[in-house]
Design an enzyme around this catalytic site. Structure first.
Site, PDB file in Angstrom:
ATOM      1  N   GLN A 379       0.856  -1.018  -0.116  1.00 13.73           N
ATOM      2  CA  GLN A 379      -0.056  -0.106   0.151  1.00 13.73           C
ATOM      3  C   GLN A 379       0.999   1.198  -0.136  1.00 13.73           C
ATOM      4  O   GLN A 379       1.866   1.408   0.748  1.00 13.73           O
ATOM      5  CB  GLN A 379      -0.717  -0.037   1.169  1.00 13.73           C
ATOM      6  CG  GLN A 379      -1.860   1.335   1.181  1.00 13.73           C
ATOM      7  CD  GLN A 379      -2.875   1.220   0.336  1.00 13.73           C
ATOM      8  OE1 GLN A 379      -3.452  -0.006   0.250  1.00 13.73           O
ATOM      9  NE2 GLN A 379      -3.221   2.415  -0.166  1.00 13.73           N
ATOM     10  N   ASP A 495      11.634  10.443  -9.222  1.00 14.77           N
ATOM     11  CA  ASP A 495      11.037   9.713  -7.872  1.00 14.77           C
ATOM     12  C   ASP A 495      12.078   8.678  -7.432  1.00 14.77           C
ATOM     13  O   ASP A 495      11.410   7.534  -7.125  1.00 14.77           O
ATOM     14  CB  ASP A 495       9.735   9.785  -7.864  1.00 14.77           C
ATOM     15  CG  ASP A 495       9.137   9.461  -6.397  1.00 14.77           C
ATOM     16  OD1 ASP A 495       9.390   9.877  -5.507  1.00 14.77           O
ATOM     17  OD2 ASP A 495       8.036   8.858  -6.539  1.00 14.77           O
TER      18      ASP A 495
END
Length: 699
Positions: A379, A495
């Site tokens: 998650q 990122d």
């Protein structure tokens, strides 16, 4: 004690009695008895005839009679005809021209034109087949035509002189036993025609030896018409022919040769005829109908056969055919699915083997391949990742994007970038899904998950040796270098961080998560961003400060340096649990150790591991320089990692921001400390935030 009778057992007989009374009352109201009528010499006027003025439910409207001056008349072809008699045993009515009855002189000429062609032939089997008049063709018919000639006719016995002042008017006879009237004299034109009964003429008169006075009497006696088809329908059933067998009581016999045809099965048929009729009714929806023979008024249909023939059997047949149709459709769908199954398997295998453009999946396919999103892998800020399996058997990781920018730019960016590249150190995009607000990305499955759980100590994860960590860092560097220089377009990731580095079965690293990536021409040194993007702690300073340099591929170099520092130290760069700033920001501390030529003891590393770790620290410190121009390119970083430690120089001390003042007192407490331990902070597979940061730019 015996139980009392139940309430329902008492009510049922009462309810049945009331229902029977109501049915009888409704039947009586819907078909009450009709009294017979009388007009002049015609008495006992009853079904199918009715007298004008009788109740509307009495008789058949097609057989309405009128009573004028005590004479019974019927309208045929818009002309009035006197009713001479009605025979309910032979089902015949005798009518004659009204003019013949009302004009007794020999100058009579018929008032209405009538022909046998106005009636249906005697082969009729249903009232629906009637011609213009509701009777069948008269029997023993005599046709009489009236001609007006310009000149007197003499020497031809066929022409009977009519005494009239209208000119030379003659009557010509023709019957069913002789040829039609032909060879009409020149100058003679037909005025009107009527009918009479051929049997009323004597043998002498039949030879055209008749006076007009005698002909007048025959016309007054009238001709017969029959309504037998109505009787056959009532007595034998629809479209069944019959004939009178007893004229004394009106008994009719139904034609059994019609019993086995559709709509012809009746109670007059033999049992085998009825069976055959029902059998044929399967295909023709046979109607089994009969009427009570002893009740000509208010006749009732027998509905059992109608219900079976029209409802039960057709429903059974329709269900059988429907089942067959469904079976055929199921087989076609199965064959279609099998064909498309092999098609999708071929496409997926081809994509995996050749890394071509990704497949676009439907949401139902995404749901099916994940087993209803049963196995959750991780998650993150973007949403969740689930394990799935393609039709070809290949395991995949399905990333469901729950947070996206307003126009889905992060999703589009990821599909557009990773979908076009192929490198051993870049994760492979198998497919994607766009269904309203649901967006999903289907990647090749990385069994060993993300890098963060190996470099940040976890009890359930076996630690990696520094030799393996070094191999992983070198693979990451190759992957990022390929993004910068190996494609037609330069791809800036923005990122780079541990949980965006995935590991396959052999711990080969793959750069993933291109949600914040940006495409740029290879020759462009600077890109324009409207807001800073990335994850805090890994973001390059130029994303915040304009005065240190433009935004370029060097932003990824900075992020790689921060990642490399964490890999070499097996701990996070920024550790908020430490009380002193030197330990709070690890890169500063490690730089100072090297600057002062202190020995850095890496506890679980071999001698070779210590050398590799030190080389990784040196490359990391070069990569995290404040100014972009002071950082090496990724190709240079690869070269430094692959080179010898002795060839590397210690770079200038890194800093957080421009004009940062370094206070060496921060390190005095720990001047003798030359070792460090692993952090226990953990992240998730594919974890971390991909939300774009948008701080205020400062000068």
């Amino acid at each position: 004690m015996e139980p009392n009778p139940s309430f329902s057992s008492v009510l049922v007989p009462i309810f049945a009695t009331i229902l029977l009374v109501l049915i009888q009352n409704c039947t009586a109201k819907s078909n009450p008895a009709c009294p017979t009528s009388t007009c002049g010499k015609i008495g006992n006027i009853s079904y199918p005839f009715r007298l004008k003025g009788d109740p509307s439910y009495c008789g058949d409207p097609r057989y309405e009679l009128d009573c004028v001056n005590n004479n019974t008349t019927v309208t045929l072809i818009s002309g009035k005809y006197h009713v001479q008699s009605i025979d309910y045993k032979r089902y015949k009515i005798v009518v004659s021209d009204a003019g013949a009855v009302e004009d007794a002189t020999c100058s009579f000429i018929p008032r209405s034109f009538i022909s046998d062609r106005n009636f249906t032939p005697t082969v009729i089997v249903s009232p629906k087949d009637f011609g213009s008049q509701p009777f069948i063709e008269p029997s023993d018919i005599l046709r009489i035509g009236y001609f007006n000639c310009t000149n007197p006719v003499s020497g031809d016995p066929r022409y009977i002189k009519v005494d009239t002042r209208r000119g030379h008017v003659y009557a010509l006879l023709d019957s069913s036993f002789e040829n039609k009237v032909k060879d009409i004299k020149v100058g003679c034109n037909l005025m009107v025609a009527t009918l009479a009964n051929w049997r009323r003429l004597s043998e002498t008169q039949k030879g055209n030896n008749i006076s007009y006075g005698e002909l007048h009497k025959v016309i007054i006696e009238g001709f017969e018409l029959s309504w037998l088809p109505v009787v056959c329908k009532d007595r034998c059933g629809k479209r069944t022919k019959c004939h009178v067998v007893n004229e004394s009581n009106g008994q009719v016999q139904c034609e059994k040769r019609f019993c086995h045809y559709a709509y012809h099965t009746t109670d007059k048929c033999e049992p085998w005829h009825q069976i055959l009729g029902y059998t044929r009714g399967i295909g023709s929806r046979i109607t089994f109908s009969t009427r009570q023979l002893d009740n000509p008024v208010g006749l009732q249909y027998f509905d059992g056969g109608i219900f079976i023939g029209r409802n039960v059997i057709p429903i059974f047949v329709a269900a059988r055919y429907l089942f067959g149709l469904i079976l055929i459709l199921v087989l076609l769908v199965y064959k279609w699915r099998r064909r498309h199954l092999s098609k999708y398997e071929y496409i997926e295998n081809f994509l995996v083997d050749n890394n071509l453009n990704p497949i676009r999946y439907e949401y139902r396919e995404i749901k099916k391949m994940t087993g209803g999103f049963k196995v959750k892998l991780g998650q993150g800020g973007f949403g969740a990742v689930y394990k799935g399996k393609l039709r070809s058997g290949l395991d995949v990781a399905v990333k469901m994007l729950s947070k996206s920018d307003t126009n889905g730019q992060d999703f589009i960016s990821e599909v557009a970038t990773i979908g076009r590249i192929h490198h051993v150190n870049v994760v492979r995009l198998v497919g994607y899904c766009v269904n309203g607000k649901r967006c999903a990305l289907v990647y090749e499955f990385m069994p060993n998950g993300s890098l963060d759980k190996y470099i940040f100590s976890k009890e359930e994860t076996a630690p990696l040796s520094y030799e393996k960590i070094y191999e992983i860092s070198l693979g990451i560097a190759h992957g990022i270098a390929y993004l910068h220089q190996g494609c037609d377009m330069q791809i800036l990731h923005f990122d780079i961080k541990p949980h965006n580095i995935l590991l396959n079965d052999d711990f080969i690293p793959k750069v993933s998560d291109f949600g914040l990536a940006k495409l740029s021409p290879v020759n462009n040194s600077v890109v324009i961003l409207t807001a800073a993007r990335g994850t805090l702690g890994y973001m390059a300073p130029e994303l915040f400060y304009k005065n240190i340099g433009g935004i370029s591929y060097k932003a990824d170099v900075y992020s790689f340096g921060m990642l490399l520092m964490e890999m070499a130290g097996k701990r996070r760069n920024s550790n908020p649990r430490e009380e002193h700033s030197s330990q709070h920001y690890f890169p500063f501390w490690i730089y100072d150790q090297f600057k002062e030529e202190k020995y850095v003891d890496i506890g679980d590393a071999s001698e070779e591991g210590n050398i590799l770790a030190k080389k990784m620290f040196f490359v990391a410190l070069w990569c995290i320089q404040l100014k972009p121009d002071d950082r090496p390119s990724m190709n240079k970083a690869v070269e430094m990692l692959e080179g010898k430690l002795e060839d590397l120089e210690l770079p200038p001390r890194p800093s957080f921001y421009p004009n940062e003042t370094y206070n060496k007192n921060d390190d005095e407490i720990f001047s003798d400390q030359t070792s460090f331990t692993d952090s226990t902070i953990s992240d998730q597979y594919f974890g971390g935030s991909i939300n774009s940061a948008s701080p205020e730019n400062s000068s």
